[in-house]
Design a protein around this motif. Structure first.
Motif, PDB file in Angstrom:
ATOM      1  N   THR A 135       0.867  -1.181   0.000  1.00 32.34           N
ATOM      2  CA  THR A 135       0.000   0.000   0.000  1.00 32.34           C
ATOM      3  C   THR A 135       0.900   1.227   0.000  1.00 32.34           C
ATOM      4  N   PRO A 136       1.276   1.732  -1.167  1.00 31.39           N
ATOM      5  CA  PRO A 136       2.219   2.862  -1.220  1.00 31.39           C
ATOM      6  C   PRO A 136       1.692   4.095  -0.500  1.00 31.39           C
ATOM      7  N   CYS A 137       2.603   4.839   0.084  1.00 35.96           N
ATOM      8  CA  CYS A 137       2.252   6.136   0.666  1.00 35.96           C
ATOM      9  C   CYS A 137       1.978   7.102  -0.480  1.00 35.96           C
ATOM     10  N   LEU A 138       0.800   7.690  -0.486  1.00 30.55           N
ATOM     11  CA  LEU A 138       0.426   8.587  -1.567  1.00 30.55           C
ATOM     12  C   LEU A 138       1.012   9.979  -1.399  1.00 30.55           C
ATOM     13  N   ILE A 139       0.988  10.502  -0.129  1.00 29.29           N
ATOM     14  CA  ILE A 139       1.189  11.935   0.047  1.00 29.29           C
ATOM     15  C   ILE A 139       1.616  12.259   1.466  1.00 29.29           C
ATOM     16  N   HIS A 140       2.317  13.356   1.606  1.00 32.83           N
ATOM     17  CA  HIS A 140       2.717  13.879   2.916  1.00 32.83           C
ATOM     18  C   HIS A 140       2.131  15.278   3.057  1.00 32.83           C
ATOM     19  N   GLN A 141       1.588  15.571   4.244  1.00 37.08           N
ATOM     20  CA  GLN A 141       1.007  16.889   4.506  1.00 37.08           C
ATOM     21  C   GLN A 141       1.811  17.585   5.607  1.00 37.08           C
TER      22      GLN A 141
END
Length: 332
Positions: free
Chosen positions: A187-193
């Motif tokens: 489950t790849p990490c999509l995004i960082h906030q």
């Protein structure tokens, strides 16, 4: 009156690919951190959301503790979603998070599997959704093994409660480790906030490099330093401003509006005028100039601020001279 979305809503917005994923986000997204809780005007919140969607803003960003009180932003959004946006579910990106204190006791905070599973279930009920598009871990947990936290994000995707997952406020090394774990789980990490503005540039010390190298999206919050990087505080602190509201929940307070910062704001404002922009537009554009940035989160208190913020998309190119001048101002 029943809401009818603007048929031309996609014509003026720019959409950017989120890292190496198949997902695109609007260059400007709407955050519901403040101004959407039970202490706020529901009618105003509804107007903001309607106008945002009419302008091509398809991404609404929430968290379990947004309000105040905690949970109320999701409740209000759920009500607006039911009445106005349910028919457009497949055109929306809805995100939420868990990681800050939400309910009493040892299971209502941080990053345990117990907390994250319960929190997302509660969020889905408050919003009336079957799934969210993005589920974030809201902040690193120094005591819970990262494998447990990331494993829970993976579980939420496998259970169909989230399509994608992300992380927020992770430092470069821990972000890289989280990305590695998630990739290994399938489950790849999509995004960082992260928090990022001209006045808060920690992401430039390695995080943006990690995200760029790993093909992870980035969506900064507080790009205007909660209003400091606007014209709002040039002549003192207005009574109706966020700094004077004492909202809590992480909102800016008067002591953050220092004379030193305002002096820099005045100088930045002069440069913005020379560029034919308002300061807020230039501050948003300054972040969007970096190709590693997928989208920038805006927070607004009035509908007209939505339309105004989108002016940043008209010019987010800077000359070397302008960039050097900004650096000198910020370093002064």
């Amino acid at each position: 009156m029943a809401y009818k979305a603007d048929p031309n809503r996609y014509q003026g917005m720019e959409y950017r690919r989120c890292g190496k994923s198949g997902l695109k986000l609007p260059a400007v997204s709407l955050g519901l951190w403040h101004n959407f809780g039970h202490i706020d005007s529901y009618k105003n919140a509804r107007k903001i959301l309607r106008l945002a969607f009419d302008q091509g803003i398809t991404h609404f960003d929430l968290a379990n503790n947004y309000g105040p009180p905690p949970g109320s932003a999701e409740e209000n959004f759920g009500r607006i979603y039911r009445d106005d946006f349910k028919q457009f579910r497949d055109e929306l990106i809805i995100s939420t998070k868990a990681g800050w204190g939400m309910w009493p006791g040892p299971y209502g905070d941080w990053g345990s599997k117990k907390y994250l599973v319960a929190s997302l279930d509660q969020s889905l009920k408050r919003m009336g959704l079957d799934y969210v598009d993005i589920f974030y871990h809201h902040r690193p947990d120094p005591d819970t093994p990262l494998e447990e936290t990331m494993g829970t994000l993976d579980l939420m995707v496998r259970q169909g409660k989230a399509l994608y997952v992300g992380i927020s406020s992770y430092q470069p090394a821990e972000a890289a480790r989280a990305i590695e774990i998630l990739r290994g789980l399938g489950t790849p990490c999509l995004i960082h906030q992260p928090k990022y503005s001209m006045f808060d540039r920690w992401v430039e010390d390695g995080l943006l490099d990690v995200l760029g190298e790993q093909g992870i999206g980035c969506i900064p919050f507080s790009p205007l330093a909660q209003g400091i990087l606007t014209n709002k505080y040039l002549n003192g602190i207005p009574k109706e401003s966020r700094a004077a509201s004492h909202r809590g929940n992480g909102a800016i307070e008067e002591d953050m509006v220092s004379a030193e910062k305002i002096d820099k704001v005045r100088q930045l404002n002069e440069l913005a005028k020379e560029r034919g922009q308002q300061l807020a537009h230039m501050a948003l554009a300054w972040i969007l100039k970096d190709p590693r940035i997928t989208s920038v989160l805006i927070g607004v208190s009035r509908p007209e601020q939505v339309t105004d913020s989108l002016e940043c998309l008209k010019n987010y190119h800077f000359s070397e001279e302008e960039l050097e001048r900004i650096e000198r101002i910020l370093a002064s």
